[in-house]
Scaffold this motif. Structure first.
Motif, PDB file in Angstrom:
ATOM      1  N   VAL A 109       0.836  -1.207   0.000  1.00 14.68           N
ATOM      2  CA  VAL A 109       0.000   0.000   0.000  1.00 14.68           C
ATOM      3  C   VAL A 109       0.868   1.253   0.000  1.00 14.68           C
ATOM      4  CG1 VAL A 109      -1.534   1.397   1.444  1.00 14.68           C
ATOM      5  CG2 VAL A 109      -2.028  -1.018   1.070  1.00 14.68           C
ATOM      6  N   THR A 110       1.905   1.259   0.858  1.00 18.61           N
ATOM      7  CA  THR A 110       2.721   2.465   0.931  1.00 18.61           C
ATOM      8  C   THR A 110       3.464   2.691  -0.381  1.00 18.61           C
ATOM      9  OG1 THR A 110       4.460   1.166   1.937  1.00 18.61           O
ATOM     10  CG2 THR A 110       3.060   2.418   3.402  1.00 18.61           C
ATOM     11  N   ARG A 111       3.874   1.585  -1.017  1.00 16.54           N
ATOM     12  CA  ARG A 111       4.549   1.760  -2.304  1.00 16.54           C
ATOM     13  C   ARG A 111       3.593   2.285  -3.356  1.00 16.54           C
ATOM     14  NH1 ARG A 111       7.685  -3.574  -2.439  1.00 16.54           N
ATOM     15  NH2 ARG A 111       9.197  -3.081  -0.845  1.00 16.54           N
ATOM     16  N   ALA A 112       2.332   1.830  -3.281  1.00 16.42           N
ATOM     17  CA  ALA A 112       1.365   2.258  -4.289  1.00 16.42           C
ATOM     18  C   ALA A 112       0.964   3.716  -4.077  1.00 16.42           C
ATOM     19  CB  ALA A 112       0.131   1.366  -4.254  1.00 16.42           C
ATOM     20  N   LEU A 113       0.922   4.161  -2.817  1.00 16.84           N
ATOM     21  CA  LEU A 113       0.443   5.516  -2.552  1.00 16.84           C
ATOM     22  C   LEU A 113       1.547   6.568  -2.681  1.00 16.84           C
ATOM     23  CD1 LEU A 113      -2.090   5.103   0.383  1.00 16.84           C
ATOM     24  CD2 LEU A 113      -2.518   5.230  -2.059  1.00 16.84           C
ATOM     25  N   ALA A 114       2.818   6.142  -2.527  1.00  9.51           N
ATOM     26  CA  ALA A 114       3.907   7.121  -2.544  1.00  9.51           C
ATOM     27  C   ALA A 114       3.949   7.966  -3.814  1.00  9.51           C
ATOM     28  CB  ALA A 114       5.244   6.435  -2.309  1.00  9.51           C
ATOM     29  N   PRO A 115       3.799   7.354  -5.004  1.00 12.58           N
ATOM     30  CA  PRO A 115       3.877   8.187  -6.214  1.00 12.58           C
ATOM     31  C   PRO A 115       2.763   9.229  -6.295  1.00 12.58           C
ATOM     32  CG  PRO A 115       3.801   5.841  -6.774  1.00 12.58           C
ATOM     33  CD  PRO A 115       3.610   5.937  -5.307  1.00 12.58           C
ATOM     34  N   LEU A 116       1.663   9.019  -5.546  1.00  9.72           N
ATOM     35  CA  LEU A 116       0.569   9.993  -5.597  1.00  9.72           C
ATOM     36  C   LEU A 116       1.025  11.357  -5.100  1.00  9.72           C
ATOM     37  CD1 LEU A 116      -2.586   8.042  -4.457  1.00  9.72           C
ATOM     38  CD2 LEU A 116      -1.605   8.363  -6.707  1.00  9.72           C
ATOM     39  N   LEU A 117       2.133  11.354  -4.327  1.00 11.21           N
ATOM     40  CA  LEU A 117       2.661  12.618  -3.832  1.00 11.21           C
ATOM     41  C   LEU A 117       3.084  13.515  -4.995  1.00 11.21           C
ATOM     42  CD1 LEU A 117       2.906  13.453  -0.929  1.00 11.21           C
ATOM     43  CD2 LEU A 117       5.317  12.929  -1.018  1.00 11.21           C
ATOM     44  N   ALA A 118       3.519  12.884  -6.076  1.00 11.54           N
ATOM     45  CA  ALA A 118       3.992  13.672  -7.217  1.00 11.54           C
ATOM     46  C   ALA A 118       2.839  14.158  -8.083  1.00 11.54           C
ATOM     47  CB  ALA A 118       4.948  12.834  -8.072  1.00 11.54           C
ATOM     48  N   LEU A 119       1.654  13.669  -7.791  1.00 12.09           N
ATOM     49  CA  LEU A 119       0.494  14.011  -8.619  1.00 12.09           C
ATOM     50  C   LEU A 119      -0.037  15.385  -8.205  1.00 12.09           C
ATOM     51  CD1 LEU A 119      -1.574  12.758 -10.642  1.00 12.09           C
ATOM     52  CD2 LEU A 119      -2.897  12.110  -8.637  1.00 12.09           C
ATOM     53  N   PRO A 120      -0.155  16.319  -9.141  1.00 13.38           N
ATOM     54  CA  PRO A 120      -0.691  17.635  -8.767  1.00 13.38           C
ATOM     55  C   PRO A 120      -2.130  17.516  -8.254  1.00 13.38           C
ATOM     56  CG  PRO A 120       0.333  17.712 -10.936  1.00 13.38           C
ATOM     57  CD  PRO A 120       0.264  16.265 -10.546  1.00 13.38           C
ATOM     58  N   HIS A 121      -2.447  18.348  -7.263  1.00  9.98           N
ATOM     59  CA  HIS A 121      -3.808  18.349  -6.726  1.00  9.98           C
ATOM     60  C   HIS A 121      -4.847  18.510  -7.825  1.00  9.98           C
ATOM     61  CE1 HIS A 121      -2.097  18.993  -2.697  1.00  9.98           C
ATOM     62  NE2 HIS A 121      -3.267  18.587  -2.259  1.00  9.98           N
ATOM     63  N   ALA A 122      -4.570  19.420  -8.762  1.00 14.72           N
ATOM     64  CA  ALA A 122      -5.580  19.719  -9.775  1.00 14.72           C
ATOM     65  C   ALA A 122      -5.866  18.500 -10.644  1.00 14.72           C
ATOM     66  CB  ALA A 122      -5.119  20.895 -10.636  1.00 14.72           C
ATOM     67  N   ALA A 123      -4.809  17.728 -11.006  1.00  9.59           N
ATOM     68  CA  ALA A 123      -5.020  16.548 -11.844  1.00  9.59           C
ATOM     69  C   ALA A 123      -5.870  15.524 -11.103  1.00  9.59           C
ATOM     70  CB  ALA A 123      -3.681  15.940 -12.258  1.00  9.59           C
ATOM     71  N   ALA A 124      -5.568  15.330  -9.797  1.00 10.24           N
ATOM     72  CA  ALA A 124      -6.358  14.385  -9.014  1.00 10.24           C
ATOM     73  C   ALA A 124      -7.803  14.853  -8.941  1.00 10.24           C
ATOM     74  CB  ALA A 124      -5.768  14.236  -7.618  1.00 10.24           C
ATOM     75  N   ALA A 125      -7.998  16.165  -8.793  1.00 12.24           N
ATOM     76  CA  ALA A 125      -9.351  16.700  -8.691  1.00 12.24           C
ATOM     77  C   ALA A 125     -10.115  16.514 -10.006  1.00 12.24           C
ATOM     78  CB  ALA A 125      -9.301  18.176  -8.307  1.00 12.24           C
ATOM     79  N   PHE A 126      -9.443  16.787 -11.117  1.00  8.47           N
ATOM     80  CA  PHE A 126     -10.090  16.565 -12.419  1.00  8.47           C
ATOM     81  C   PHE A 126     -10.459  15.103 -12.592  1.00  8.47           C
ATOM     82  CE2 PHE A 126      -8.205  20.600 -14.240  1.00  8.47           C
ATOM     83  CZ  PHE A 126      -9.430  21.164 -14.534  1.00  8.47           C
ATOM     84  N   GLY A 127      -9.534  14.216 -12.217  1.00  7.24           N
ATOM     85  CA  GLY A 127      -9.795  12.780 -12.346  1.00  7.24           C
ATOM     86  C   GLY A 127     -11.034  12.395 -11.562  1.00  7.24           C
ATOM     87  N   LEU A 128     -11.115  12.891 -10.311  1.00  2.43           N
ATOM     88  CA  LEU A 128     -12.268  12.580  -9.474  1.00  2.43           C
ATOM     89  C   LEU A 128     -13.540  13.150 -10.103  1.00  2.43           C
ATOM     90  CD1 LEU A 128     -13.197  11.347  -6.755  1.00  2.43           C
ATOM     91  CD2 LEU A 128     -13.090  13.660  -5.824  1.00  2.43           C
ATOM     92  N   ALA A 129     -13.443  14.370 -10.626  1.00  2.00           N
ATOM     93  CA  ALA A 129     -14.610  15.001 -11.240  1.00  2.00           C
ATOM     94  C   ALA A 129     -15.121  14.151 -12.399  1.00  2.00           C
ATOM     95  CB  ALA A 129     -14.245  16.404 -11.725  1.00  2.00           C
ATOM     96  N   PHE A 130     -14.201  13.663 -13.229  1.00  2.17           N
ATOM     97  CA  PHE A 130     -14.601  12.853 -14.378  1.00  2.17           C
ATOM     98  C   PHE A 130     -15.228  11.532 -13.940  1.00  2.17           C
ATOM     99  CE2 PHE A 130     -12.025  14.520 -18.219  1.00  2.17           C
ATOM    100  CZ  PHE A 130     -12.409  15.805 -17.895  1.00  2.17           C
ATOM    101  N   LEU A 131     -14.844  11.102 -12.731  1.00 11.82           N
ATOM    102  CA  LEU A 131     -15.344   9.814 -12.242  1.00 11.82           C
ATOM    103  C   LEU A 131     -16.746   9.954 -11.676  1.00 11.82           C
ATOM    104  CD1 LEU A 131     -14.094   7.011 -12.031  1.00 11.82           C
ATOM    105  CD2 LEU A 131     -13.393   7.574  -9.706  1.00 11.82           C
ATOM    106  N   ILE A 132     -16.969  11.019 -10.857  1.00  9.62           N
ATOM    107  CA  ILE A 132     -18.224  11.076 -10.108  1.00  9.62           C
ATOM    108  C   ILE A 132     -19.262  11.998 -10.741  1.00  9.62           C
ATOM    109  CG2 ILE A 132     -17.089  10.570  -7.902  1.00  9.62           C
ATOM    110  CD1 ILE A 132     -17.294  13.520  -7.206  1.00  9.62           C
ATOM    111  N   ALA A 133     -18.910  12.704 -11.809  1.00 12.37           N
ATOM    112  CA  ALA A 133     -19.895  13.595 -12.444  1.00 12.37           C
ATOM    113  C   ALA A 133     -21.095  12.778 -12.915  1.00 12.37           C
ATOM    114  CB  ALA A 133     -19.244  14.306 -13.626  1.00 12.37           C
ATOM    115  N   PRO A 134     -22.229  13.441 -13.096  1.00 15.62           N
ATOM    116  CA  PRO A 134     -23.432  12.711 -13.548  1.00 15.62           C
ATOM    117  C   PRO A 134     -23.198  11.975 -14.865  1.00 15.62           C
ATOM    118  CG  PRO A 134     -24.004  14.927 -12.843  1.00 15.62           C
ATOM    119  CD  PRO A 134     -22.513  14.850 -12.817  1.00 15.62           C
TER     120      PRO A 134
END
Lengths: 210, 554
Positions: free
Chosen positions: B92-117
């Motif tokens: 788990v820690t190995r899988a989550l570590a690279p997320l640190l390099a992920l910009p907040h905005a990209a993660a937010a867009f990804g989530l938006a595309f996932l949960i939008a209607p």
């Protein structure tokens, strides 16, 4: 060459741990014995100029009659060997030896090859230190120290990580080289066998003969 | 030299935020000669007070910030408590570590595309489960309660807090504490919470405060996922800052001061909560309940939390990638009907130009930050230094950047890449330093003593022994710094004054549009840039030292 400690004391929170006043002649081995935590390793750290801030040292240290008490570590020319070999893992065996050899020395390749030959490790210049055995690494570490042309040798339990056979060999190897170069040696150890094999005086950290 | 670097770094970390604060406090009382404000007055505060959305915006800042922080912290502690020391935990820690390099905005867009209607989740369950033949008219994104904003923040803050916790574990003697608790008959989670968590929390307190301050005042994530009428206070301040009428800047300054006060208030509130939890917790721990049965519920809960974050980010990014190559994509099809390269080819010119600007700014800021960090650590860093680095992380960006923007305007350096790089440095330096400090201290000092006793001067010990032995840590710190710079939205926008754009400002600027294909393209670039650097940073030491197996090369 000789190493002289003059009224040398190391204290922590004003409690004196180490108190020595002695001279080590060229080729002589002085063994300092005591249980762990008595200040043996702190003594060597102080001698090379790397005393941890919690301690205070007083007194003076002379090497060949010159005072070295306040010189920076790199200018003291005291060779030190630790319990672990501390070979630099990012450098090859040859480059580790080259690190020890002063830069003005000519014929560097030959000098390194000779040192490896002396250590029974001919042709191992390009090897990665982590592929050597414990005994081989210890010998490389000693040769690296000797190539730096130290004027005294400090040993911080350098044999304790080796198994019984290698230990006797390595002791012999180290003491012989120190003697042939006329280096005063200070050995700190908690092991009476090491101290006796050194064949010199044995003192406690407070300077009492043992 | 190292001393000089230390002082330069400390000056940078404290002077810019403080200058920025001065630059909002004065205008909030009407004083900003450059814009004609030469007399002190309370008019800006009055204007702020008269804004009808104020109460709601303040409430949103408070609630979303505290909620995101509380959820992130609980989930992080739960994951560690439930799984520390197991093989899955490593995974788990190995899988989550690279997320640190992920910009907040990209993660937010990804989530938006996932949960939008019209997002993937709705598509996956339509029409068979929902009967929807077209995207439902639901306000999931930008919901007025700020819940999707909270979710977006949690996605990024859990990996951050998890890494901070991992770094704190060895100093908290966690393994032996946990062993003793287990031997006394405690369940995993209960034993960890009672025996280890208090010590770990003491170590991660500052990062938690940084998360709280960040969550309350974030702008880019709130623009993508947050409520709109009214938005959070931070977004509204930016709105006033970018208003064509420059007089609105006085109101923005008052808002920025209010935002700072809000964050300080929330930190005080959190601190109070810490005290209460500590008092209650002492009694709880002394109560002796073993909680063995609780593991059956809590361990799967922790695991599913970690899994949900991994899936949300992973699927979100996959969604971004797909949209960037999508032509026609009807609802509720799971995959595009037509694939196309047109989204990319149409943007190629801009992508190259803006991508290069982004990379140059990040490269410059990160290299300077690395140099300063090494100087700071070499000079001993000092307690002060290691605390001061949290100043720019805890003082909200939206509170002091408007002030710096005004100063840059007065000095005539706004809108230059150098000014943007200098401001990025304020945020890059703390992360580079945090990332480098632990390996730096863990380095075996005897290697340095050996080198010095062989006659090496301090500089040679640094260049020839310490830095090479720390190559891997230096590379990781570089990647972290680079990612931090790429992800900066507000500093780039406010100091760049619209004349310097990076992939992040471009991507976030698209948030209000509904052009998913374009958003996909820019968000993919925004996430790929730091990821590529991260991968290179991991590969470089392996390549350099392919003939060395020594484990000490950190």
């Amino acid at each position: 060459m000789s190493l002289r400690l003059e009224a040398y004391e190391i204290a922590k929170d004003s409690a004196v741990m180490v108190a020595l006043d002695c001279e080590v002649a060229p080729g002589e081995v002085l063994s300092i014995m005591g249980p762990s935590g008595c200040g043996k390793s702190t003594l060597l750290a102080a001698l090379i100029g790397a005393l941890p801030p919690a301690f205070r040292a007083t007194g003076r240290v002379f090497l060949d009659g010159h005072e070295i008490t306040h010189l920076p570590t790199h200018a003291r020319r005291l060779g030190i060997l630790f319990q672990d070999d501390i070979l630099f893992p990012h450098l090859s065996v040859g480059a580790n030896l080259g690190f020890g050899l002063p830069s003005k020395v000519p014929d560097r390749k030959e000098r390194i090859a000779e040192a490896l030959h002396e250590a029974g490790l001919e042709g191992m210049e390009a090897r990665d230190p982590s592929t050597l055995s414990g005994g081989q690494r210890a010998r490389v570490a000693l040769m690296r120290t000797l190539l730096a042309e130290p004027r005294a040798l400090l040993l911080d339990e350098p044999f304790s990580r080796l198994d019984a056979d290698r230990r006797a060999q390595m002791r012999h190897f180290v003491f012989e080289r120190a003697r042939s170069r006329g280096l005063p040696v200070v050995l700190v150890t908690h092991d009476r066998e090491d101290a006796e094999a050194a064949g010199g005086r044995i003192l406690s950290v407070r300077g009492a003969p043992l | 030299m190292a001393r000089a670097g230390l002082w330069a770094a400390l000056a940078l970390l404290s002077a810019l935020p403080l200058a920025g604060l001065a630059g909002v406090i004065a205008p909030s009382f009407g004083y900003l000669p450059a814009l004609g404000g030469e007399r002190l007055s309370l008019a800006p505060w009055q204007a702020l007070w008269d804004w009808p959305g104020l109460g709601e915006a303040v409430r949103l800042s408070f609630v979303t910030g505290l909620l995101a922080t509380a959820i992130s912290l609980s989930l992080t502690l739960l994951i560690v408590a439930a799984w520390q020391g197991t093989r899955s935990f490593l995974w788990v820690t190995r899988a989550l570590a690279p997320l640190l390099a992920l910009p907040h905005a990209a993660a937010a867009f990804g989530l938006a595309f996932l949960i939008a209607p019209s997002g993937w989740i709705a598509r996956a369950i339509s029409p068979w489960a929902t009967g929807w033949e077209r995207p439902p008219d639901l306000l999931i994104l930008n919901d007025p309660w700020g819940l999707s904003l909270v979710a977006g923040l949690v996605l990024k803050e859990v990996p951050f807090l998890l890494l901070m916790t991992l770094a704190a574990l060895p100093q908290s003697d966690s393994r032996r504490g946990q062993m003793v608790a287990r031997a006394l008959g405690y369940g995993r989670v209960m034993g960890w919470m009672k025996a280890v968590a208090p010590r770990v929390y003491a170590q991660i307190r500052l990062p938690v405060y940084a998360v709280l301050a960040y969550s309350m005042s974030v702008v880019d994530v709130a623009l993508i996922l947050g409520p709109t009428r009214p938005p959070t206070l931070a977004v509204q301040i930016l709105d006033w800052m970018s208003h064509p009428d420059l007089q609105m800047r006085f109101q923005a300054a008052a808002g920025a001061c209010l935002q700072l006060l809000l964050v300080l208030g929330a930190l005080a509130f959190w601190r109070l909560g810490e005290g209460l939890v500590a008092r209650w917790g002492a009694g709880w721990a002394a109560g002796g309940a073993r909680g063995v049965g609780a593991d059956r519920l809590l361990r799967p809960l922790g695991a599913s939390g970690a899994l949900a974050i991994g899936l949300a980010v992973g699927l979100g990014l996959a969604g971004l990638l797909l949209w960037s190559f999508a032509g026609l994509w009807r609802f509720p099809a799971l995959l595009p009907d037509v694939w196309s390269l047109r989204n990319w080819t149409g943007q190629a010119g801009d992508l190259g130009r803006i991508g290069a600007t982004t990379a140059w700014i990040a490269l410059g800021a990160t290299l300077i930050a690395l140099g300063l960090s090494i100087a700071m650590l070499q000079a001993g860093g000092g307690r002060w230094g290691m605390r001061l680095i949290y100043l720019p992380l805890i003082v909200p960006q939206i509170a002091f950047l408007p002030g710096l923007a005004s100063l840059a305007l007065i000095l005539g350096i706004d809108g230059t890449a150098w000014a943007v790089m200098a401001v990025h440095l304020v945020f890059v330096l703390p992360y580079v330093l945090l990332s480098l400090a632990d390996p730096w201290r863990a380095w075996d000092a005897r290697a340095g003593l050996s080198a010095a006793s062989l006659g090496a001067r301090p500089w040679r010990v640094l260049w020839a022994v310490r830095l090479p032995m720390l190559t891997r840590a230096l590379c990781v710190a570089f990647a972290v710094g680079f990612a931090t710079s790429v992800a900066q939205y507000l500093p780039t926008l406010l100091i760049g004054a619209g004349r310097v754009s990076t992939v992040t400002t471009e991507a976030v600027a698209l948030a209000a549009s509904s052009n998913r294909r374009l958003i996909g393209v820019w968000a993919v670039v925004q996430m790929a840039l730091p990821m590529v650097v991260f991968a290179a940073a991991l590969a470089l030491p392996a390549l350099l030292f392919r003939h060395r197996q020594g484990k000490q090369i950190g």
